[in-house]
Each structure stands twice: as C-alpha cells, then as structure tokens.
Write a protein that holds these residues in place. Structure first.
Motif, mmCIF file in Angstrom:
data_model
loop_
_atom_site.group_PDB
_atom_site.id
_atom_site.type_symbol
_atom_site.label_atom_id
_atom_site.label_comp_id
_atom_site.label_asym_id
_atom_site.label_seq_id
_atom_site.Cartn_x
_atom_site.Cartn_y
_atom_site.Cartn_z
ATOM 1 N N GLY A 367 0.802 -1.216 0.000
ATOM 2 C CA GLY A 367 0.000 0.000 0.000
ATOM 3 C C GLY A 367 0.835 1.266 0.000
ATOM 4 N N ASP A 368 2.039 1.206 0.564
ATOM 5 C CA ASP A 368 2.923 2.375 0.568
ATOM 6 C C ASP A 368 3.549 2.629 -0.794
ATOM 7 O OD1 ASP A 368 2.472 2.920 3.248
ATOM 8 O OD2 ASP A 368 4.124 1.662 3.934
ATOM 9 N N MET A 369 3.543 1.605 -1.649
ATOM 10 C CA MET A 369 4.049 1.769 -3.006
ATOM 11 C C MET A 369 2.949 2.199 -3.968
ATOM 12 S SD MET A 369 6.409 -1.666 -3.150
ATOM 13 C CE MET A 369 7.178 -1.264 -4.713
ATOM 14 N N GLY A 370 1.709 1.963 -3.570
ATOM 15 C CA GLY A 370 0.564 2.247 -4.426
ATOM 16 C C GLY A 370 -0.025 0.952 -4.940
ATOM 17 N N TRP A 371 -1.280 0.695 -4.633
ATOM 18 C CA TRP A 371 -1.918 -0.545 -5.061
ATOM 19 C C TRP A 371 -1.938 -0.626 -6.589
ATOM 20 C CZ3 TRP A 371 -2.096 -4.003 -1.496
ATOM 21 C CH2 TRP A 371 -2.264 -3.628 -0.159
ATOM 22 N N GLY A 372 -1.703 -1.814 -7.089
ATOM 23 C CA GLY A 372 -1.614 -2.004 -8.537
ATOM 24 C C GLY A 372 -0.195 -1.983 -9.041
ATOM 25 N N ASN A 373 0.739 -1.630 -8.154
ATOM 26 C CA ASN A 373 2.149 -1.609 -8.522
ATOM 27 C C ASN A 373 2.713 -3.028 -8.533
ATOM 28 O OD1 ASN A 373 5.115 -1.627 -7.432
ATOM 29 N ND2 ASN A 373 4.854 0.393 -8.359
ATOM 30 N N GLY A 374 3.438 -3.377 -9.597
ATOM 31 C CA GLY A 374 4.132 -4.656 -9.657
ATOM 32 C C GLY A 374 5.624 -4.444 -9.529
ATOM 33 N N ASN A 375 6.361 -5.529 -9.305
ATOM 34 C CA ASN A 375 7.801 -5.366 -9.127
ATOM 35 C C ASN A 375 8.551 -6.632 -9.490
ATOM 36 O OD1 ASN A 375 8.380 -7.049 -6.543
ATOM 37 N ND2 ASN A 375 6.604 -5.791 -5.962
ATOM 38 N N HIS A 376 9.832 -6.455 -9.764
ATOM 39 C CA HIS A 376 10.797 -7.540 -9.885
ATOM 40 C C HIS A 376 11.962 -7.208 -8.970
ATOM 41 C CE1 HIS A 376 8.913 -9.569 -13.345
ATOM 42 N NE2 HIS A 376 8.624 -8.353 -13.771
ATOM 43 N N ILE A 377 12.555 -8.224 -8.363
ATOM 44 C CA ILE A 377 13.620 -8.029 -7.383
ATOM 45 C C ILE A 377 14.912 -8.619 -7.933
ATOM 46 C CG2 ILE A 377 14.356 -8.509 -5.009
ATOM 47 C CD1 ILE A 377 11.335 -8.680 -4.320
ATOM 48 N N GLY A 378 15.999 -7.898 -7.758
ATOM 49 C CA GLY A 378 17.280 -8.300 -8.315
ATOM 50 C C GLY A 378 18.041 -9.283 -7.434
ATOM 51 N N ARG A 379 19.214 -9.634 -7.917
ATOM 52 C CA ARG A 379 20.106 -10.560 -7.216
ATOM 53 C C ARG A 379 21.389 -9.811 -6.870
ATOM 54 N NH1 ARG A 379 20.187 -16.315 -7.924
ATOM 55 N NH2 ARG A 379 22.096 -17.313 -7.184
ATOM 56 N N ILE A 380 21.661 -9.664 -5.583
ATOM 57 C CA ILE A 380 22.922 -9.088 -5.136
ATOM 58 C C ILE A 380 23.854 -10.255 -4.831
ATOM 59 C CG2 ILE A 380 24.060 -7.728 -3.345
ATOM 60 C CD1 ILE A 380 21.604 -5.964 -3.227
ATOM 61 N N TYR A 381 24.909 -10.369 -5.604
ATOM 62 C CA TYR A 381 25.774 -11.534 -5.536
ATOM 63 C C TYR A 381 26.693 -11.526 -4.318
ATOM 64 C CZ TYR A 381 24.469 -12.722 -10.351
ATOM 65 O OH TYR A 381 23.771 -13.077 -11.481
ATOM 66 N N GLU A 382 27.293 -10.380 -4.035
ATOM 67 C CA GLU A 382 28.368 -10.337 -3.051
ATOM 68 C C GLU A 382 27.883 -9.883 -1.669
ATOM 69 O OE1 GLU A 382 31.205 -11.514 -3.587
ATOM 70 O OE2 GLU A 382 31.197 -11.664 -5.775
ATOM 71 N N PRO A 383 28.283 -10.585 -0.597
ATOM 72 C CA PRO A 383 27.889 -10.162 0.756
ATOM 73 C C PRO A 383 28.487 -8.820 1.152
ATOM 74 C CG PRO A 383 29.432 -12.017 0.846
ATOM 75 C CD PRO A 383 29.038 -11.857 -0.585
ATOM 76 N N GLU A 384 29.509 -8.343 0.422
ATOM 77 C CA GLU A 384 30.047 -7.012 0.704
ATOM 78 C C GLU A 384 29.002 -5.927 0.448
ATOM 79 O OE1 GLU A 384 31.576 -9.306 -1.025
ATOM 80 O OE2 GLU A 384 33.438 -9.706 0.067
ATOM 81 N N ASN A 385 28.086 -6.181 -0.465
ATOM 82 C CA ASN A 385 27.011 -5.232 -0.771
ATOM 83 C C ASN A 385 25.776 -5.589 0.061
ATOM 84 O OD1 ASN A 385 28.524 -3.809 -2.794
ATOM 85 N ND2 ASN A 385 28.173 -5.545 -4.158
ATOM 86 N N SER A 386 25.910 -5.439 1.360
ATOM 87 C CA SER A 386 24.883 -5.928 2.275
ATOM 88 C C SER A 386 23.975 -4.809 2.760
ATOM 89 C CB SER A 386 25.546 -6.602 3.485
ATOM 90 O OG SER A 386 26.313 -5.659 4.212
ATOM 91 N N GLY A 387 22.836 -5.229 3.304
ATOM 92 C CA GLY A 387 21.939 -4.299 3.976
ATOM 93 C C GLY A 387 20.856 -3.703 3.113
ATOM 94 N N TRP A 388 20.839 -4.013 1.797
ATOM 95 C CA TRP A 388 19.870 -3.435 0.871
ATOM 96 C C TRP A 388 19.440 -4.475 -0.144
ATOM 97 C CZ3 TRP A 388 18.757 1.961 1.159
ATOM 98 C CH2 TRP A 388 19.544 2.653 2.085
ATOM 99 N N PHE A 389 18.214 -4.350 -0.649
ATOM 100 C CA PHE A 389 17.820 -5.137 -1.815
ATOM 101 C C PHE A 389 17.456 -4.198 -2.957
ATOM 102 C CE2 PHE A 389 13.606 -4.741 0.238
ATOM 103 C CZ PHE A 389 12.755 -4.483 -0.844
ATOM 104 N N PHE A 390 17.518 -4.728 -4.169
ATOM 105 C CA PHE A 390 17.285 -3.929 -5.374
ATOM 106 C C PHE A 390 15.953 -4.331 -6.003
ATOM 107 C CE2 PHE A 390 17.636 -3.496 -10.039
ATOM 108 C CZ PHE A 390 17.727 -2.116 -10.110
ATOM 109 N N ILE A 391 15.187 -3.324 -6.451
ATOM 110 C CA ILE A 391 13.852 -3.585 -6.976
ATOM 111 C C ILE A 391 13.571 -2.692 -8.178
ATOM 112 C CG2 ILE A 391 12.790 -1.935 -5.362
ATOM 113 C CD1 ILE A 391 10.345 -3.772 -5.209
ATOM 114 N N SER A 392 12.868 -3.243 -9.160
ATOM 115 C CA SER A 392 12.336 -2.453 -10.273
ATOM 116 C C SER A 392 10.823 -2.571 -10.240
ATOM 117 C CB SER A 392 12.889 -2.950 -11.612
ATOM 118 O OG SER A 392 12.687 -4.339 -11.786
#
Length: 478
Positions: A367-392
């Motif tokens: 609901g905070d993104m807006g109902w009807g919104n779709g998404n795809h989530i990425g793959r973060i390979y390295e644990p050095e890039n921690s604490g966040w996820f990537f989304i389109s």
C-alpha cells in the motif's frame, strides 16, 4: 518532513576509485553451512566497473514515508552511447543497444530476467536479448556487437563468474536436456552435461528462466522434464536436481525424499550455493507443505524451510550480519487464506535460518508503493554489498512515488521507516510483459541493466545505469 539529499565526501567514507570490485573474489565468503568448496580457483579480481569511477556524492536517499515522485524524463529518445544524468538522483545512464547496430537482429533488445547478470564478470561485455529469440553480445567500450547467438532468454544464458582462468568470456546455456558452454570470441561450443544420461526420457533440463547458479558456478538447479513449453515452463516434471558442475555429478535429487512433486514455477540456487529454492505455487488453502509456496532446501533435500505464502517475484540480498536473504512479496496465500502480519509486504527470509518464514522480516508494504504496482527483485551476488535489496517497479499510478522506478531498499523492519536509495525511473510505458523492466544488477552491483521504450516513443532498447563505487559503504556511513 522533506526528502533529503546526502552529500558524501569520497575521502571521508573511503570509497575506492580503482577499477576492481572490492572483495569480489569470484566465490562467496559467506559463513553459511554450504558444503561447497567455493574457494577453489576463484580468486580472480573482477574488473566489473572498469569504466566507472563515479563517486558517492549527492545520493538521493529518502524513506518510505518521505518518498517523492522521480519523474520520467521528457524529450526524444537518447542516442546510443550518449550518457545523460538523472537530475533528481545524479545517476549516469546511457542507452547501449540499437536495432540498427551491425550484427544484431530482431525488433527490440532487453536484459533478460532480474535474478541474473546480463554483463560479463569482467564488465567488458553485456548480453542484449533480441525479440527473435537470440542474443547479441555487445562490447561495452565501443558498443560493438562481437557476436550474435542463436539462443536467447528461454535457453537461460549465464556468464561464468567463477574467476577461473580462461572463463572470462564463457557463457553457459541449456538446449534440450543439455547444459552447454560457448566461448563468445572464438565461438567454441561444447556440452557440459547431458541430463538424458541420468534421465533417459528427459527432453529438457530447465530452471524456468528465473534461476541462476551459485556464485562459484559449482551448483545449479534444474527441473528435469519430458519437454519444455515455448515460454520456458516444464512439461512433464520428472525430478528436481542439484547439479554439481565441479564434480560433474547430480548432488541431490528431490525424488529421493518426495514422490509426488508438483511442477514449480522456477528453481534457483542461493548465491552462496547453500540452498536450492523450489518455487512452487500454492494451489489453494488446502495445499500441504512443502508445496504451499516456495521452499529453500538443503542440497541433498534432507531439510527445508518455507519462504513465503505463494510464488511471487523474488530475489536475493545479504544482511549485515551475514544473513542470506530471499526477498519476495508475501501474498497472503492463494486466496487470502493466510492473512498474517506480513501479508502484502515485501519480506526477507534468511534461507539458513532453520525457522525460515517464521522469522520473516516485513520491509515494504504494498500500500505504501501504491496498489496495482508490480515489481521484480534483483540478485545481489556479493555479501560485501549488504543491507539493501534492489527492486524495479511497473504498473500502478504515475502519482505514486513507486511508479516505474529502479531503487534500493534498506533491509529493515517496516515499522522503522526503511530508507530508499533512488536510482532512476525506467523510461518505460507499459506494453505487455517485456516492458516490466525486470532490471538486473551486474555481478559487482556496479551497474543496472534493463530494457526501456522511452515512455513509448521508441522500441525497447538496453539501458545501463552506473552506480557509484562503494555505494554500500557510503550508505552505511549515513
């Protein structure tokens, strides 16, 4: 409260201005309970961002409650190879492909799926999938198509990212029941493994397009099928297996512990290679475990944990405590029969946690993104890039901040108002599946690739956004 821009001095946060990907040694250093020998000859330094020395300054960092609309740009489509800056975020973007480029084919280009890298381990080349089922390989330094492959997204192309000598320009793909490899510059093509040797009636070995091998390229997830549909789905499931490419053996078979196995939407390996995900879609409220949604299994299928209440778009990220997170929407079951505190949230589940979904972390409410919104989530390979996820994102209403955007989301409890690092709008007007963006990160998380049609004024072309060096460290310093 207004959204804030954060000015970071490069020297103050120690961001690297060198070309190599920091700490990216080709194999995961995760302390999970994987039995992978991922420290074999995978110590080659990546040069993933060799063309980028972007500094982490003027990052647009907001929170969910303060997020603003980053508008789609106006004007005619940009020419290929002409970088331009997103004024609100400071991110540099350029269009990579053009349907009129010598050597390519088809009527549009795109990056493939969000859970695997379109770019090579060295960052020199990128795959632009074509509308006619092929793949054009671009050299990024001069946008030259060095080769065109007659296999495309349904063949599940994966660049070798092991760092092993001689694999820098190797692509793996599947055709029928055979996993193959091709050297893109020489054209040398050879079989890796024929699964019909293990299952004589197998006509296809697939992950369902959405999966990827482990970081060290050792472990691969496959559905063994009688055949495959035109859109990459398994027809006549025979088994689900973990293939060990290093030893060239099947390391685990789901049929050893389960007899009646429903056909999943996809199978996937976790980045560390510690788990295989079987992405089963829940049929209805009475569907029993372990078929009532995706589960992460040990490599020998002796144990499993639930990941969400149904199969939805998902991806991978790392927690700052070393957690290997599967990130997905919790969809409340098949027909709202599992309404829990995480219903309609994007959640993170540590696949190495023996309690799995029971210890899920709700992060971002639909609901905070807006109902009807779709998404795809990425793959973060390295644990050095921690604490966040990537989304389109795609769909919904253009008045919502999450309409057609690429961004990173802090892995934090939704009640803490997680931060958002805004990257760029997608420049895409919806026109069917291929315009959903499903943006992917490269192996070092230094670039984003996706297909865009410049708000409907162009055919789909491959775009690249360049992220600043050391962005994870920079965001941690805020």
């Amino acid at each position: 409260m207004k959204p804030f821009q954060v000015l970071l001095a490069l020297a103050a946060i120690g961001c690297s201005d060198s070309g190599g990907a920091d700490g990216a040694d080709g194999g995961s250093d995760s302390d999970s309970d994987s039995d992978s020998d991922s420290d074999s000859d995978t110590d080659s330094d990546s040069d993933t961002d060799s063309d980028s020395d972007a500094e982490c300054v003027d990052l647009l960092v907001e929170t969910v409650s303060t997020a603003t609309v980053v508008p789609q740009p106006d004007g005619p489509p940009p020419g290929p190879g002409e970088p331009f800056e997103i004024p609100e975020t400071g991110i540099s973007v350029q269009r990579i492909s053009d349907v009129d480029d010598p050597g390519t084919t088809g009527e549009f280009h795109t990056n493939g799926y969000s859970r695997w890298s379109a770019a090579s381990w060295t960052g020199e080349y990128v795959t632009a999938f074509t509308s006619d089922g092929g793949a054009s390989i671009y050299r990024l330094s001069d946008r030259t198509v060095v080769t065109h492959l007659d296999v495309g997204e349904p063949n599940e192309l994966h660049w070798d990212r092991s760092g092993a000598t001689g694999t820098e320009t190797t692509i793996y793909y599947r055709t029928g029941a055979v996993l193959r490899q091709v050297e893109i510059l020489s054209g040398d093509d050879a079989p890796v493994h024929d699964f019909a040797d293990d299952y004589p009636s197998a006509g296809a070995a697939i992950n369902g397009v959405e999966g990827a091998p482990s970081n060290d390229m050792r472990y691969w997830a496959f559905q063994i099928c009688d055949d495959m549909s035109g859109d990459g789905q398994c027809l006549g499931l025979q088994d689900i297996v973990v293939y060990d490419k290093t030893d060239d053996v099947i390391a685990g078979r789901l049929s050893d512990v389960e007899t009646a196995i429903p056909t999943p939407n996809f199978v996937d390996m976790s980045p560390s290679g510690s788990r295989i995900v079987v992405g089963t879609c829940k049929e209805d409220g009475s569907t029993p475990a372990p078929w009532n949604g995706p589960y992460a299994w040990s490599l020998d299928f002796s144990s499993n944990v639930r990941l969400s209440t149904n199969c939805t778009h998902s991806g991978w990220a790392w927690g700052q405590g070393g957690q290997e997170y599967h990130v997905a929407s919790d969809s409340c079951g098949a027909s709202n029969e599992e309404v829990t505190f995480s219903c309609d949230y994007i959640i993170a589940v540590d696949v190495t946690d023996p309690d799995g979904w029971e210890n899920r972390l709700p992060i971002l409410y639909a609901g905070d993104m807006g109902w009807g919104n779709g998404n795809h989530i990425g793959r973060i390979y390295e644990p050095e890039n921690s604490g966040w996820f990537f989304i389109s994102t795609y769909g919904g209403s253009e008045v919502n901040w999450a309409w057609h955007q690429l961004l990173f989301v802090e892995i934090a409890d939704a009640e803490s108002d997680p931060r958002l690092w805004r990257v760029t709008p997608t420049f895409t007007a919806e026109d069917g599946y291929w315009t959903e963006a499903f943006a992917s990160l490269d192996f070092g998380a230094r670039h984003v690739y996706w297909g865009a049609n410049w708000n409907g004024d162009d055919n789909l072309e491959l775009y690249q956004a360049t992220l600043c060096d050391g962005w994870s460290e920079a965001l941690d310093a805020l």
